[in-house]
Design a protein around this motif. Structure first.
Motif, PDB file in Angstrom:
ATOM      1  N   MET A 275       0.857  -1.186   0.000  1.00 53.94           N
ATOM      2  CA  MET A 275       0.000   0.000   0.000  1.00 53.94           C
ATOM      3  C   MET A 275       0.893   1.236   0.000  1.00 53.94           C
ATOM      4  O   MET A 275       1.624   1.483   0.950  1.00 53.94           O
ATOM      5  CB  MET A 275      -0.903  -0.006   1.238  1.00 53.94           C
ATOM      6  N   PRO A 276       0.864   2.017  -1.074  1.00 61.47           N
ATOM      7  CA  PRO A 276       1.816   3.121  -1.199  1.00 61.47           C
ATOM      8  C   PRO A 276       1.567   4.255  -0.229  1.00 61.47           C
ATOM      9  O   PRO A 276       0.421   4.578   0.102  1.00 61.47           O
ATOM     10  CB  PRO A 276       1.619   3.582  -2.648  1.00 61.47           C
ATOM     11  N   ALA A 277       2.658   4.866   0.239  1.00 56.92           N
ATOM     12  CA  ALA A 277       2.569   6.082   1.051  1.00 56.92           C
ATOM     13  C   ALA A 277       2.435   7.247   0.081  1.00 56.92           C
ATOM     14  O   ALA A 277       3.388   7.656  -0.561  1.00 56.92           O
ATOM     15  CB  ALA A 277       3.810   6.232   1.921  1.00 56.92           C
ATOM     16  N   VAL A 278       1.231   7.770  -0.040  1.00 53.16           N
ATOM     17  CA  VAL A 278       0.918   8.752  -1.076  1.00 53.16           C
ATOM     18  C   VAL A 278       1.375  10.149  -0.659  1.00 53.16           C
ATOM     19  O   VAL A 278       1.122  10.600   0.452  1.00 53.16           O
ATOM     20  CB  VAL A 278      -0.602   8.757  -1.363  1.00 53.16           C
ATOM     21  N   ASN A 279       2.048  10.833  -1.561  1.00 53.43           N
ATOM     22  CA  ASN A 279       2.460  12.212  -1.339  1.00 53.43           C
ATOM     23  C   ASN A 279       1.237  13.126  -1.471  1.00 53.43           C
ATOM     24  O   ASN A 279       0.615  13.182  -2.533  1.00 53.43           O
ATOM     25  CB  ASN A 279       3.526  12.593  -2.379  1.00 53.43           C
ATOM     26  N   PRO A 280       0.865  13.862  -0.414  1.00 53.98           N
ATOM     27  CA  PRO A 280      -0.325  14.715  -0.482  1.00 53.98           C
ATOM     28  C   PRO A 280      -0.138  15.968  -1.337  1.00 53.98           C
ATOM     29  O   PRO A 280      -1.110  16.648  -1.659  1.00 53.98           O
ATOM     30  CB  PRO A 280      -0.546  15.133   0.978  1.00 53.98           C
ATOM     31  N   PHE A 281       1.113  16.276  -1.705  1.00 54.53           N
ATOM     32  CA  PHE A 281       1.400  17.582  -2.284  1.00 54.53           C
ATOM     33  C   PHE A 281       1.846  17.520  -3.743  1.00 54.53           C
ATOM     34  O   PHE A 281       2.648  18.332  -4.190  1.00 54.53           O
ATOM     35  CB  PHE A 281       2.466  18.292  -1.434  1.00 54.53           C
ATOM     36  N   THR A 282       1.327  16.550  -4.482  1.00 56.38           N
ATOM     37  CA  THR A 282       1.645  16.489  -5.911  1.00 56.38           C
ATOM     38  C   THR A 282       1.026  17.688  -6.622  1.00 56.38           C
ATOM     39  O   THR A 282       0.026  18.267  -6.169  1.00 56.38           O
ATOM     40  CB  THR A 282       1.119  15.192  -6.536  1.00 56.38           C
ATOM     41  N   TRP A 283       1.604  18.041  -7.754  1.00 56.70           N
ATOM     42  CA  TRP A 283       1.157  19.240  -8.461  1.00 56.70           C
ATOM     43  C   TRP A 283      -0.314  19.161  -8.864  1.00 56.70           C
ATOM     44  O   TRP A 283      -1.050  20.144  -8.762  1.00 56.70           O
ATOM     45  CB  TRP A 283       2.027  19.476  -9.689  1.00 56.70           C
ATOM     46  N   ASP A 284      -0.748  17.975  -9.321  1.00 58.38           N
ATOM     47  CA  ASP A 284      -2.134  17.892  -9.809  1.00 58.38           C
ATOM     48  C   ASP A 284      -3.162  17.966  -8.682  1.00 58.38           C
ATOM     49  O   ASP A 284      -4.338  18.220  -8.929  1.00 58.38           O
ATOM     50  CB  ASP A 284      -2.359  16.640 -10.664  1.00 58.38           C
TER      51      ASP A 284
ATOM     52  N   LYS B  82     -12.280  -4.510  -5.552  1.00 61.51           N
ATOM     53  CA  LYS B  82     -12.520  -3.176  -6.108  1.00 61.51           C
ATOM     54  C   LYS B  82     -11.918  -2.078  -5.232  1.00 61.51           C
ATOM     55  O   LYS B  82     -11.427  -1.066  -5.747  1.00 61.51           O
ATOM     56  CB  LYS B  82     -14.025  -2.944  -6.257  1.00 61.51           C
ATOM     57  N   TRP B  83     -11.945  -2.271  -3.908  1.00 60.45           N
ATOM     58  CA  TRP B  83     -11.479  -1.222  -3.000  1.00 60.45           C
ATOM     59  C   TRP B  83     -10.042  -1.450  -2.533  1.00 60.45           C
ATOM     60  O   TRP B  83      -9.468  -0.582  -1.879  1.00 60.45           O
ATOM     61  CB  TRP B  83     -12.397  -1.130  -1.787  1.00 60.45           C
ATOM     62  N   CYS B  84      -9.487  -2.586  -2.843  1.00 58.32           N
ATOM     63  CA  CYS B  84      -8.183  -2.992  -2.301  1.00 58.32           C
ATOM     64  C   CYS B  84      -7.040  -2.135  -2.850  1.00 58.32           C
ATOM     65  O   CYS B  84      -6.888  -1.980  -4.059  1.00 58.32           O
ATOM     66  CB  CYS B  84      -7.938  -4.463  -2.625  1.00 58.32           C
ATOM     67  N   CYS B  85      -6.234  -1.590  -1.946  1.00 61.52           N
ATOM     68  CA  CYS B  85      -5.090  -0.748  -2.331  1.00 61.52           C
ATOM     69  C   CYS B  85      -3.766  -1.500  -2.278  1.00 61.52           C
ATOM     70  O   CYS B  85      -2.696  -0.883  -2.304  1.00 61.52           O
ATOM     71  CB  CYS B  85      -5.010   0.466  -1.406  1.00 61.52           C
ATOM     72  N   CYS B  86      -3.833  -2.823  -2.217  1.00 59.31           N
ATOM     73  CA  CYS B  86      -2.622  -3.610  -1.963  1.00 59.31           C
ATOM     74  C   CYS B  86      -1.812  -3.961  -3.204  1.00 59.31           C
ATOM     75  O   CYS B  86      -0.613  -4.222  -3.101  1.00 59.31           O
ATOM     76  CB  CYS B  86      -3.000  -4.929  -1.263  1.00 59.31           C
ATOM     77  N   GLN B  87      -2.462  -4.027  -4.371  1.00 58.49           N
ATOM     78  CA  GLN B  87      -1.788  -4.582  -5.542  1.00 58.49           C
ATOM     79  C   GLN B  87      -1.199  -3.504  -6.437  1.00 58.49           C
ATOM     80  O   GLN B  87      -1.903  -2.573  -6.833  1.00 58.49           O
ATOM     81  CB  GLN B  87      -2.768  -5.433  -6.357  1.00 58.49           C
ATOM     82  N   PRO B  88       0.081  -3.608  -6.779  1.00 58.62           N
ATOM     83  CA  PRO B  88       0.683  -2.653  -7.718  1.00 58.62           C
ATOM     84  C   PRO B  88      -0.017  -2.737  -9.073  1.00 58.62           C
ATOM     85  O   PRO B  88      -0.611  -3.762  -9.420  1.00 58.62           O
ATOM     86  CB  PRO B  88       2.135  -3.125  -7.830  1.00 58.62           C
ATOM     87  N   THR B  89       0.043  -1.665  -9.829  1.00 57.23           N
ATOM     88  CA  THR B  89      -0.620  -1.635 -11.131  1.00 57.23           C
ATOM     89  C   THR B  89       0.336  -1.216 -12.236  1.00 57.23           C
ATOM     90  O   THR B  89       1.353  -0.552 -11.994  1.00 57.23           O
ATOM     91  CB  THR B  89      -1.812  -0.660 -11.124  1.00 57.23           C
ATOM     92  N   LYS B  90      -0.038  -1.610 -13.464  1.00 52.82           N
ATOM     93  CA  LYS B  90       0.684  -1.180 -14.658  1.00 52.82           C
ATOM     94  C   LYS B  90      -0.325  -0.495 -15.570  1.00 52.82           C
ATOM     95  O   LYS B  90      -1.386  -1.041 -15.860  1.00 52.82           O
ATOM     96  CB  LYS B  90       1.308  -2.383 -15.370  1.00 52.82           C
ATOM     97  N   THR B  91      -0.008   0.710 -15.999  1.00 50.03           N
ATOM     98  CA  THR B  91      -0.926   1.464 -16.857  1.00 50.03           C
ATOM     99  C   THR B  91      -0.886   0.925 -18.284  1.00 50.03           C
ATOM    100  O   THR B  91       0.193   0.784 -18.877  1.00 50.03           O
ATOM    101  CB  THR B  91      -0.573   2.958 -16.843  1.00 50.03           C
ATOM    102  N   VAL B  92      -2.076   0.614 -18.812  1.00 54.13           N
ATOM    103  CA  VAL B  92      -2.180   0.020 -20.165  1.00 54.13           C
ATOM    104  C   VAL B  92      -3.205   0.783 -21.000  1.00 54.13           C
ATOM    105  O   VAL B  92      -3.815   0.222 -21.910  1.00 54.13           O
ATOM    106  CB  VAL B  92      -2.569  -1.471 -20.076  1.00 54.13           C
ATOM    107  N   THR B  93      -3.364   2.056 -20.715  1.00 49.33           N
ATOM    108  CA  THR B  93      -4.414   2.855 -21.347  1.00 49.33           C
ATOM    109  C   THR B  93      -4.358   2.808 -22.866  1.00 49.33           C
ATOM    110  O   THR B  93      -5.405   2.736 -23.544  1.00 49.33           O
ATOM    111  CB  THR B  93      -4.317   4.321 -20.881  1.00 49.33           C
ATOM    112  N   ASN B  94      -3.179   2.840 -23.424  1.00 57.01           N
ATOM    113  CA  ASN B  94      -3.043   2.966 -24.879  1.00 57.01           C
ATOM    114  C   ASN B  94      -3.093   1.638 -25.625  1.00 57.01           C
ATOM    115  O   ASN B  94      -3.014   1.622 -26.863  1.00 57.01           O
ATOM    116  CB  ASN B  94      -1.734   3.689 -25.212  1.00 57.01           C
TER     117      ASN B  94
END
Length: 645
Positions: free
Chosen positions: A38-47, A506-518
């Motif tokens: 479960m990643p430690a999310v940076n609260p201060f990203t630009w977006d 659906k709610w689980c934050c445990c699994q890493p992901t790979k973006t495959v949008t394209n």
């Protein structure tokens, strides 16, 4: 945004990033095990910071209270005081005029089919200065006016007052004080919550509150993962150990009486001789009343809803951040937290207490609302501290989920923002001394995967602190919908999966992901999802009022990487995808977590009800009263010509 503002924002973001990297702890994971990262999310990203703006608190009034209440500790009754001097400037202009005040008692209407959505108001009674309030009165509205020689009345001020009446016998108080002084085993429990507040946004919007709950004795559950979409299923799991789906096996929550039959945790505390209280603001969206009938029987000893329901109907209501902000002369928020303060002041140290107070007004729809609330919220926390709450009690500061729509949700970290609500647990010094092993286990569990069902079991554990392990909990004292869930006072398994914690994939934050949008199949999967959505509308007889969907675009597609010993699909060609996509008409933004077989090019069974709506449906779904269906219904009568493109 002008150049100067952009430069200041860039400096703010840079400073926040430096502070985050300096004090943020583990820079990579909240939970890091072979089965959960479960990643430690940076609260201060630009977006997330590009449109972030701190808001100011807007006051509801600038005058003083003409009628106030004061608790008399000798008689254990409230007194009412009239502050006549406040009317003198007006009286001088009226000649032979006098100031009068009166009240009307507000009661819960127990004869109504839906008592939560009704109230009784008794006749007008005069207020005498310094008069005692009958112990039978819980709520009243007050009215002060000037009456001249011609009997003309000019209203000066209307207000509302709640009373936490002390009806304890001297013997009960003495028995409790004696028991606590010799061997305290009944810790008071006080739960306070802010809707839609992630642990990430707390850091962004309320840094001074974060500092307060980072003091010794506080434990942040950084591996805490929500179990449902919105407020109801997440609070249901904490307060009853049930899931929204599981409750259907027992009763229909849309019918009066259903909620009364559930095993709410305050019932168990009441059986253990605790005094109980429950308050929540914004009556129209209250957790157990939004598209539901609420409670037929009053759920706790002290219950604020009758007053809030009455005054939102009688007083002027001004809205801010999407919901009632000022109700009459006071913040909707303050009615709830003043009620909590009274409850603490009346009973702490005199009887075991269980309190649950919840606020929607600032944070439900606007994540920046927390910035306006911070000073006031911190003031209440410090007031509770001065009342000895944290020295004597187990205190939980929590939320149901993070922000679910628009800016934060569509940011790069939005997936985690929504699924990681704040969860802080405070253990008083005496508890840490008496039960050091339980405190140590809680400390260990800060960075283990945990869920709402575990919090339910933790609350049950407080009623049987002699338990040595989960084996000491009989089946009827387990979370009904997660038998493998456990108290946070016992060490959680290191290799814990979402399934073990009662968290759906659906709610689980445990699994890493790979973006495959394209990749081409992302569009194919999404088009198949849209087809299922249209079939669902037909099968549920909604196609006459809800417009069918047309695929527009894939905004983002991620493929989950199931970790080594995690629960893997049975077919190696099956993969879990989380896809964010847009449809027509009106460009709603949806998110779906689905199983797709790359070999057969087929979508495995999916529940359309489990879709997440990432853009607000407030103006799209007024034709329907089904809470879940509102997420995916675009009412035909909401369409206009320009919304089609």
């Amino acid at each position: 945004m002008n150049r100067r503002c952009k430069e200041l924002l860039a400096l703010c973001v840079l400073t926040s990033l430096v502070l985050w990297n300096k004090v943020g702890g583990d820079p990579k994971y909240y939970v890091n095990s072979p089965v959960c990262q479960m990643p430690a999310v940076n609260p201060f990203t630009w977006d997330t910071m590009s449109d972030f703006e701190r808001k100011e608190m807007r006051q509801c009034h600038n005058d003083s209270d003409m009628v106030t209440s004061e608790f008399d500790f000798e008689t254990h009754q409230y007194r009412l005081h009239i502050h006549e001097h406040l009317a003198r400037p007006i009286l001088k202009t009226k000649g032979h005029a006098t100031m009068k005040c009166e009240y009307r008692e507000i009661l819960r209407d127990t004869t109504a089919k839906k008592p939560d959505d009704n109230y009784k108001q008794l006749g007008i009674r005069p207020i005498r200065n310094h008069q005692f309030v009958s112990k039978n009165i819980n709520f009243m509205t007050t009215n002060c006016y000037v009456k001249d020689a011609h009997n003309h009345r000019q209203v000066l001020q209307r207000d509302a007052i709640s009373f936490i009446q002390d009806r304890l016998t001297k013997k009960k108080v003495k028995d409790f004080e004696k028991k606590q002084s010799s061997d305290p085993k009944q810790p008071s429990v006080f739960i306070m919550g802010l809707d839609s507040t992630s642990r990430i946004n707390l850091r962004r919007a309320m840094p001074r509150v974060l500092k307060f709950v980072s003091q010794p004795g506080w434990f942040e559950m950084q591996g805490y993962n929500k179990v449902g979409d919105n407020t109801f299923p997440n609070l249901l799991a904490i307060l009853t150990g049930d899931s929204e789906e599981g409750v259907k096996d027992f009763c229909d929550v849309k019918k009066p009486g259903c909620l009364d039959t559930l095993n709410f945790i305050w019932k168990r505390f009441k059986k253990a001789n605790y005094t109980t209280a429950f308050a929540e603001d914004c009556e129209s969206i209250s957790t157990f009343n939004y598209l539901k009938p609420g409670f037929v029987r009053q759920p706790t000893d002290f219950y604020l809803r009758p007053l809030l329901f009455a005054i939102e109907k009688q007083f002027k209501v001004t809205k801010d951040y999407g919901y009632p902000y000022c109700v009459g002369r006071h913040l909707s928020f303050s009615y709830v937290w003043d009620f909590g303060q009274q409850f603490i002041d009346r009973f702490l140290g005199r009887t075991p207490l269980f309190g649950f107070i919840w606020s929607n007004s600032f944070t439900h729809d606007y994540y920046e609302g927390a910035t306006a609330l911070e000073d006031l919220f911190l003031k209440y926390l410090k007031s509770f501290e001065e009342s000895d709450l944290f020295r004597q009690s187990i205190v939980i500061l929590m939320s149901d989920h993070g922000y679910r729509y628009n800016t934060l949700r569509t940011a790069s970290t939005g997936y985690f923002e929504e699924r990681m609500p704040m969860m802080f647990i405070h253990l008083p010094p005496w508890f840490r001394r008496k039960y050091p092993h339980l405190a140590e286990n809680l400390k260990t569990n800060r960075n283990r995967l945990s869920s709402n069902f575990d919090v339910y079991m933790t609350l049950l554990h407080l009623l049987q602190l002699d338990a040595k392990s989960m084996a000491d909990f009989p089946d009827n004292l387990r979370a009904r919908q997660c038998k493998s869930c456990q108290s946070l006072f016992f060490e959680l398994p290191f290799n814990r999966t979402c399934h073990m914690a009662g968290i759906a994939e659906k709610w689980c934050c445990c699994q890493p992901t790979k973006t495959v949008t394209n990749l081409p199949f992302a569009k194919i999967i999404t088009q198949t999802i849209v087809k299922r959505m249209n079939e669902h509308l037909i099968s549920h007889n909604l196609s006459q009022i809800c417009h069918d969907f047309t695929y527009k675009s894939v905004e983002k597609a991620d493929r989950k990487t199931i970790l080594s010993t995690g629960v893997k699909p049975s077919d190696k060609d099956e993969h879990i995808y989380t896809i964010v996509f847009k449809t027509l008409p009106k460009n709603p933004l949806f998110e779906a977590t689905v199983l797709w077989n790359n070999r057969t090019q087929k979508l495995l069974p999916m529940k359309v009800e489990d879709l997440s709506r990432l853009s607000s449906y407030k103006n799209d779904a007024n034709c329907i009263n089904e809470k879940i269906a509102k997420k995916y219904c675009i009412c035909k009568d909401s369409l206009n010509i320009t919304s089609e493109d």
